[in-house]
Design an enzyme around this catalytic site. Structure first.
Site, PDB file in Angstrom:
ATOM      1  N   ASN A 109       0.634  -0.893  -0.180  1.00 32.21           N
ATOM      2  CA  ASN A 109       0.403   0.293   0.349  1.00 32.21           C
ATOM      3  C   ASN A 109       1.159   1.132   0.476  1.00 32.21           C
ATOM      4  OD1 ASN A 109      -1.887  -2.314   0.023  1.00 32.21           O
ATOM      5  ND2 ASN A 109      -2.732  -1.586   2.621  1.00 32.21           N
ATOM      6  N   HIS A 155     -16.672  35.591 -31.468  1.00 33.69           N
ATOM      7  CA  HIS A 155     -17.254  34.476 -31.996  1.00 33.69           C
ATOM      8  C   HIS A 155     -16.933  34.403 -33.738  1.00 33.69           C
ATOM      9  CE1 HIS A 155     -19.597  36.118 -29.057  1.00 33.69           C
ATOM     10  NE2 HIS A 155     -18.939  38.081 -29.053  1.00 33.69           N
ATOM     11  N   SER A 276      -5.892  11.856 -49.015  1.00 33.71           N
ATOM     12  CA  SER A 276      -7.700  10.945 -49.001  1.00 33.71           C
ATOM     13  C   SER A 276      -6.986   9.550 -50.081  1.00 33.71           C
ATOM     14  CB  SER A 276      -8.520  11.879 -49.642  1.00 33.71           C
ATOM     15  OG  SER A 276      -9.396  10.837 -49.992  1.00 33.71           O
ATOM     16  N   LYS A 282      -6.706  16.254 -51.840  1.00 30.15           N
ATOM     17  CA  LYS A 282      -6.289  16.170 -50.639  1.00 30.15           C
ATOM     18  C   LYS A 282      -5.756  16.169 -49.480  1.00 30.15           C
ATOM     19  CE  LYS A 282     -10.192  16.948 -48.798  1.00 30.15           C
ATOM     20  NZ  LYS A 282     -10.790  16.016 -47.727  1.00 30.15           N
ATOM     21  N   GLU A 289      -6.211  17.098 -36.331  1.00 32.07           N
ATOM     22  CA  GLU A 289      -7.589  16.935 -35.794  1.00 32.07           C
ATOM     23  C   GLU A 289      -7.047  15.596 -34.829  1.00 32.07           C
ATOM     24  OE1 GLU A 289      -9.309  17.557 -40.329  1.00 32.07           O
ATOM     25  OE2 GLU A 289      -8.414  15.363 -39.785  1.00 32.07           O
ATOM     26  N   GLN A 321      -6.398   0.555  -8.048  1.00 36.57           N
ATOM     27  CA  GLN A 321      -5.428  -0.149  -8.660  1.00 36.57           C
ATOM     28  C   GLN A 321      -5.638   0.376 -10.010  1.00 36.57           C
ATOM     29  OE1 GLN A 321      -3.907  -4.381  -8.484  1.00 36.57           O
ATOM     30  NE2 GLN A 321      -5.118  -4.437 -10.621  1.00 36.57           N
TER      31      GLN A 321
END
Length: 459
Positions: A109, A155, A276, A282, A289, A321
């Site tokens: 412990n 915003h 891609s 792409k 990400e 644990q």
């Protein structure tokens, strides 16, 4: 037979044994466990609990076991349950009854509480170094872009012109706070619990301060119940790691937006992008990400340990644990994300002309037009109304504020003169904000100077 099996008549079921075992994930603490056991063995000899010869023999053998683990010749056993019992089993196999004396006055412990503190202390130091490396990248970008004007947003709407340097320095402040948060958390991690025993300390005349000094702790715990059952430091570190990931995720979100064709503020380097399988054109910001996604994973680790600890009575319970897998995963995830993020940022191309053009749209200089009127002794609220009407007029006629004629301005507000064009020039808007913390070059240079000084601090 297990080292704790004297009271049992039957062996542990194989399925239960596998379920109960933690060696598959806590084996990473082998260095800390051996280091802690070495200090404990020295203390046992110093206090006369075992002989100096026995102490030295144990210390020497533990060093051999460390070498064997690191060169791959030692094998961990599921049946030995955890890293502590594995190390002790190896020790006993080598030196017999002398090895059995190591655990005198100690419990798993307080042993595991010691190991996890030492492990997280080491990892905290490593993460702070990584964050400092990231800060250097940000500082270099800021120094190179003191005059790179871009739009600032609220915003997600264009608000006021700032510089790329100013934007980068917003993140230096965040990551500096992360470093300070980790350093502060480290103070509470670096308290030595060994000597707490299972829950009620020990009758042996242990010198806990000696062990603390040997292991580089700042102090010792002062309640044995709390010493074995405290995981506040794990929760606190999980929280600090979650905030780091939140900052990285916010930054990634901006870079993902900036990398879109609609913004085109940045272009990710090929080395930090992917393609891609079906769309040949792409170039995806997968690094950003993934980091954004992994933030949720680290948050999950924080929720795990909070939930594990919320209903546990004193002192130690096996539930605890579960603290290790979640904090280990959080540490690993953060250590994976910071350097790859720094590399992505360091190799990124900033499209300065596009940023400048973007700052020219959306009437980002409207506040400066209002401030111009305030300097003409017009109350700010009245100036705000006048500029609002001017923006409405310009919007209807498809013009920027800089494209309105002086006659158009005077038709709205006779107090406006030809100096309005200087007042609303983007460079004027930025450089006029010289207050500490502002986007003007001289203000940002002060921030960069502060950031460089921060890097020289020891944590």
């Amino acid at each position: 037979m297990k080292l704790w099996g004297g009271r049992f008549e039957k062996g542990t079921d194989e399925l239960v044994n596998d379920f109960n075992s933690s060696i598959r994930f806590d084996k990473r603490m082998y260095k800390q466990d051996i280091k802690g056991s070495t200090a404990h063995a020295k203390m046992l000899g110093k206090c006369g609990v075992i002989t100096e010869e026995e102490s030295a023999f144990i210390v020497k053998t533990l060093a051999e076991i460390l070498d064997e683990i690191e060169n791959g010749t030692a094998q961990f056993m599921i049946d030995a349950e955890d890293i502590h019992m594995n190390i002790e089993t190896m020790l006993i196999a080598k030196i017999g009854d002398t090895g059995k004396k190591l655990h005198t006055g100690r419990s798993r412990n307080d042993q595991v509480a010691l190991d996890i503190r030492m492990y997280l202390r080491d990892e905290t130091d490593e993460i702070i170094k990584m964050l400092k490396d990231l800060l250097r990248v940000l500082i270099n970008i800021a120094k190179d872009n003191l005059d790179t004007i871009m739009p600032g947003y609220t915003h997600l709407q264009k608000a006021q012109p700032i510089t790329l340097a100013h934007h980068m320095c917003a993140y230096t402040q965040m990551f500096e706070r992360d470093i300070m948060r980790l350093a502060d958390c480290r103070k509470r991690i670096n308290i030595m619990p060994l000597g707490s025993g299972a829950l009620a300390a020990t009758t042996y005349p242990f010198d806990r301060e000696f062990v603390a000094r040997e292991l580089g702790f700042d102090g010792i715990t002062y309640n044995s119940l709390d010493g074995v059952s405290d995981r506040d430091f794990v929760i606190e570190m999980s929280g600090a790691l979650s905030i780091i990931m939140m900052h990285l995720s916010r930054f990634c979100e901006e870079l993902i937006l900036w990398n879109t064709n609609e913004f085109s503020f940045v272009e990710m380097d090929d080395s930090c992008s992917t393609g891609s399988s079906i769309m040949p054109q792409k170039k995806n910001p997968d690094v950003a990400e993934l980091i954004r996604g992994k933030a949720g994973r680290v948050y999950g680790s924080l929720m795990t340990i909070l939930t594990v600890m919320k209903g546990i009575p004193l002192a130690y319970n096996k539930d605890m644990q579960e603290d290790k897998e979640c904090i280990f995963d959080a540490v690993d995830t953060v250590k994976l994300c910071i350097p790859v993020f720094a590399k992505m940022l360091d190799t990124m191309k900033f499209n300065k002309d596009v940023m400048y053009k973007g700052a020219g749209g959306g009437f980002t200089n409207a506040t400066d037009a209002a401030d111009y009127l305030v300097r003409k002794n017009i109350p700010f609220r009245k100036a705000h109304e006048i500029v609002g009407k001017t923006v409405l007029y310009a919007t209807k006629h498809g013009k920027a504020l800089s494209e309105l004629t002086l006659d158009e301005y005077k038709a709205i507000c006779p107090e406006i003169d030809g100096d309005i064009y200087y007042a609303i020039d983007l460079k004027t808007c930025v450089e006029g904000r010289k207050i500490i913390g502002g986007p003007a070059k001289e203000a940002v240079l002060k921030t960069i100077e502060k950031d460089i000084s921060f890097l020289e601090k020891e944590f």
